[in-house]
Scaffold this motif. Structure first.
Motif, PDB file in Angstrom:
ATOM      1  N   GLY A  41     -97.374  60.485  61.802  1.00  5.38           N
ATOM      2  CA  GLY A  41     -97.809  59.847  60.630  1.00  5.38           C
ATOM      3  C   GLY A  41     -97.027  59.984  59.517  1.00  5.38           C
ATOM      4  N   GLU A  42     -97.672  59.696  58.415  1.00  5.98           N
ATOM      5  CA  GLU A  42     -96.943  59.753  57.196  1.00  5.98           C
ATOM      6  C   GLU A  42     -97.173  61.137  56.478  1.00  5.98           C
ATOM      7  OE1 GLU A  42     -96.337  56.109  54.236  1.00  5.98           O
ATOM      8  OE2 GLU A  42     -98.203  57.466  53.682  1.00  5.98           O
ATOM      9  N   TRP A  43     -96.151  61.650  55.984  1.00 11.79           N
ATOM     10  CA  TRP A  43     -96.087  62.958  55.158  1.00 11.79           C
ATOM     11  C   TRP A  43     -95.346  62.847  53.793  1.00 11.79           C
ATOM     12  CZ3 TRP A  43     -98.907  67.299  56.678  1.00 11.79           C
ATOM     13  CH2 TRP A  43     -99.314  67.461  57.885  1.00 11.79           C
ATOM     14  N   PHE A  44     -95.800  63.419  52.936  1.00  8.31           N
ATOM     15  CA  PHE A  44     -95.053  63.470  51.618  1.00  8.31           C
ATOM     16  C   PHE A  44     -94.240  64.834  51.505  1.00  8.31           C
ATOM     17  CE2 PHE A  44     -98.678  60.994  51.119  1.00  8.31           C
ATOM     18  CZ  PHE A  44     -98.097  59.688  50.421  1.00  8.31           C
ATOM     19  N   VAL A  45     -93.022  64.811  51.000  1.00  9.45           N
ATOM     20  CA  VAL A  45     -92.237  65.787  51.001  1.00  9.45           C
ATOM     21  C   VAL A  45     -92.615  66.541  49.535  1.00  9.45           C
ATOM     22  CG1 VAL A  45     -89.696  66.728  50.982  1.00  9.45           C
ATOM     23  CG2 VAL A  45     -90.415  64.933  52.472  1.00  9.45           C
ATOM     24  N   TYR A  64     -90.329  61.415  47.987  1.00  7.28           N
ATOM     25  CA  TYR A  64     -90.052  60.517  49.337  1.00  7.28           C
ATOM     26  C   TYR A  64     -90.971  60.868  50.532  1.00  7.28           C
ATOM     27  CZ  TYR A  64     -87.181  64.261  51.493  1.00  7.28           C
ATOM     28  OH  TYR A  64     -86.598  65.560  52.451  1.00  7.28           O
ATOM     29  N   ILE A  65     -91.058  60.200  50.964  1.00  4.27           N
ATOM     30  CA  ILE A  65     -91.920  59.926  52.256  1.00  4.27           C
ATOM     31  C   ILE A  65     -91.203  60.164  53.708  1.00  4.27           C
ATOM     32  CG2 ILE A  65     -93.738  58.665  53.528  1.00  4.27           C
ATOM     33  CD1 ILE A  65     -94.248  57.358  50.697  1.00  4.27           C
ATOM     34  N   THR A  79     -88.362  59.021  60.143  1.00  2.77           N
ATOM     35  CA  THR A  79     -87.588  58.056  59.066  1.00  2.77           C
ATOM     36  C   THR A  79     -88.008  58.348  57.849  1.00  2.77           C
ATOM     37  OG1 THR A  79     -88.045  56.111  60.607  1.00  2.77           O
ATOM     38  CG2 THR A  79     -87.407  55.458  58.302  1.00  2.77           C
ATOM     39  N   ASN A  80     -87.193  58.638  56.827  1.00  2.00           N
ATOM     40  CA  ASN A  80     -87.376  59.073  55.387  1.00  2.00           C
ATOM     41  C   ASN A  80     -87.150  58.115  54.473  1.00  2.00           C
ATOM     42  OD1 ASN A  80     -87.675  62.086  55.862  1.00  2.00           O
ATOM     43  ND2 ASN A  80     -85.743  61.558  56.901  1.00  2.00           N
ATOM     44  N   SER A  81     -87.931  57.798  53.454  1.00  2.00           N
ATOM     45  CA  SER A  81     -87.700  56.810  52.464  1.00  2.00           C
ATOM     46  C   SER A  81     -87.894  57.259  51.115  1.00  2.00           C
ATOM     47  CB  SER A  81     -88.777  55.638  52.741  1.00  2.00           C
ATOM     48  OG  SER A  81     -89.001  55.451  54.048  1.00  2.00           O
ATOM     49  N   MET A  82     -86.798  57.168  50.352  1.00  2.62           N
ATOM     50  CA  MET A  82     -86.772  57.410  49.118  1.00  2.62           C
ATOM     51  C   MET A  82     -86.281  56.470  47.981  1.00  2.62           C
ATOM     52  SD  MET A  82     -84.279  60.490  47.150  1.00  2.62           S
ATOM     53  CE  MET A  82     -85.005  61.595  48.164  1.00  2.62           C
ATOM     54  N   THR A  83     -87.233  56.266  47.032  1.00  2.15           N
ATOM     55  CA  THR A  83     -86.743  55.369  46.197  1.00  2.15           C
ATOM     56  C   THR A  83     -85.907  55.736  45.182  1.00  2.15           C
ATOM     57  OG1 THR A  83     -88.697  55.449  44.728  1.00  2.15           O
ATOM     58  CG2 THR A  83     -88.759  53.649  46.335  1.00  2.15           C
ATOM     59  N   ARG A  84     -84.676  55.134  44.592  1.00  2.00           N
ATOM     60  CA  ARG A  84     -83.866  55.537  43.522  1.00  2.00           C
ATOM     61  C   ARG A  84     -83.532  54.257  42.625  1.00  2.00           C
ATOM     62  NH1 ARG A  84     -81.257  60.268  44.158  1.00  2.00           N
ATOM     63  NH2 ARG A  84     -81.097  61.185  46.347  1.00  2.00           N
ATOM     64  N   GLY A  85     -84.308  54.107  41.521  1.00  2.00           N
ATOM     65  CA  GLY A  85     -84.588  52.998  40.587  1.00  2.00           C
ATOM     66  C   GLY A  85     -84.934  51.826  41.393  1.00  2.00           C
ATOM     67  N   LYS A  86     -84.122  50.866  41.653  1.00  2.00           N
ATOM     68  CA  LYS A  86     -84.610  49.738  42.197  1.00  2.00           C
ATOM     69  C   LYS A  86     -84.181  49.624  43.724  1.00  2.00           C
ATOM     70  CE  LYS A  86     -85.070  46.927  38.038  1.00  2.00           C
ATOM     71  NZ  LYS A  86     -85.297  45.750  37.938  1.00  2.00           N
ATOM     72  N   ARG A  87     -83.461  50.913  44.074  1.00  4.31           N
ATOM     73  CA  ARG A  87     -83.280  50.510  45.606  1.00  4.31           C
ATOM     74  C   ARG A  87     -83.880  51.531  46.474  1.00  4.31           C
ATOM     75  NH1 ARG A  87     -78.054  54.085  44.837  1.00  4.31           N
ATOM     76  NH2 ARG A  87     -78.352  55.703  46.220  1.00  4.31           N
TER      77      ARG A  87
END
Length: 193
Positions: A41-45, A64-65, A79-87
């Motif tokens: 499942g989903e974990w927050f770093v 990031y998640i 799978t890691n997902s991190m937002t940087r500005g609009k990307r």
């Protein structure tokens, strides 16, 4: 002591120490079993510490998640997902279980040298609030140690942060090796990634 011997020791001791394997975490019981289905499942770093991090890296880490997806009831697709500005930056890898509960190796998919080996171990988890994860990556020249504090929510009890700090100390990491993402004005946008 002979001056040449002293000179040799000065130049080689840092290399010898750099190549040492991180110590087994003291004060943390070995997991007797690991429930992959509960861990997925989903974990927050919430925090990172590592011998390759320093104070300058703090500004680079956005919240990031990490998503752990159990595949074929054995390995995890991470799978890691991190937002940087609009990307949105996304990176992933596969964890292959070993014979020890909660311990995995990272499947090498060509992005690293064949000699690089990374072991990941879930040191402690309650599956519903927090998890402490230790990563040890051996490259051809040195060992990279990373400790992650993961939470199911952005807020966790202080004692879990204290456990994270204790684990980092068993790996000879200092406060200069800590990186915490700034989440004060950040709210996850599920549409951003």
């Amino acid at each position: 002591m002979d001056p040449w011997w002293a000179l040799w020791l000065i130049f080689t001791l840092p290399q010898i120490l750099e190549g040492q394997t991180p110590t087994k975490p003291q004060g943390f019981p070995q997991l007797s079993n690991f429930e992959s289905d509960k861990f997925q499942g989903e974990w927050f770093v919430l925090g990172l510490a590592g011998n390759s991090y320093n104070r300058e890296h703090r500004a680079l880490l956005n919240p990031y998640i990490t998503l752990f997806e159990l595949k074929n009831n054995s390995h995890f697709q991470v799978t890691n997902s991190m937002t940087r500005g609009k990307r949105c930056d996304i990176w992933s890898y596969t964890l292959i279980p070993t014979s020890k509960p909660g311990q995995f190796t990272v499947e090498n998919k060509g992005e690293r040298s064949e000699t690089d080996k990374e072991d990941i171990q879930v040191i402690e988890t309650d599956y519903i609030k927090f998890s402490l994860v230790l990563s040890i990556r051996q490259t051809s020249s040195h060992t990279i140690t990373r400790v992650s504090l993961l939470g199911r929510n952005w807020r966790i009890p202080r004692k879990m942060v204290d456990r994270f700090i204790c684990l980092t100390r068993t790996q000879n990491l200092t406060k200069n090796n800590f990186v915490f993402p700034d989440v004060t004005d950040w709210l996850p946008d599920p549409k951003s990634c």
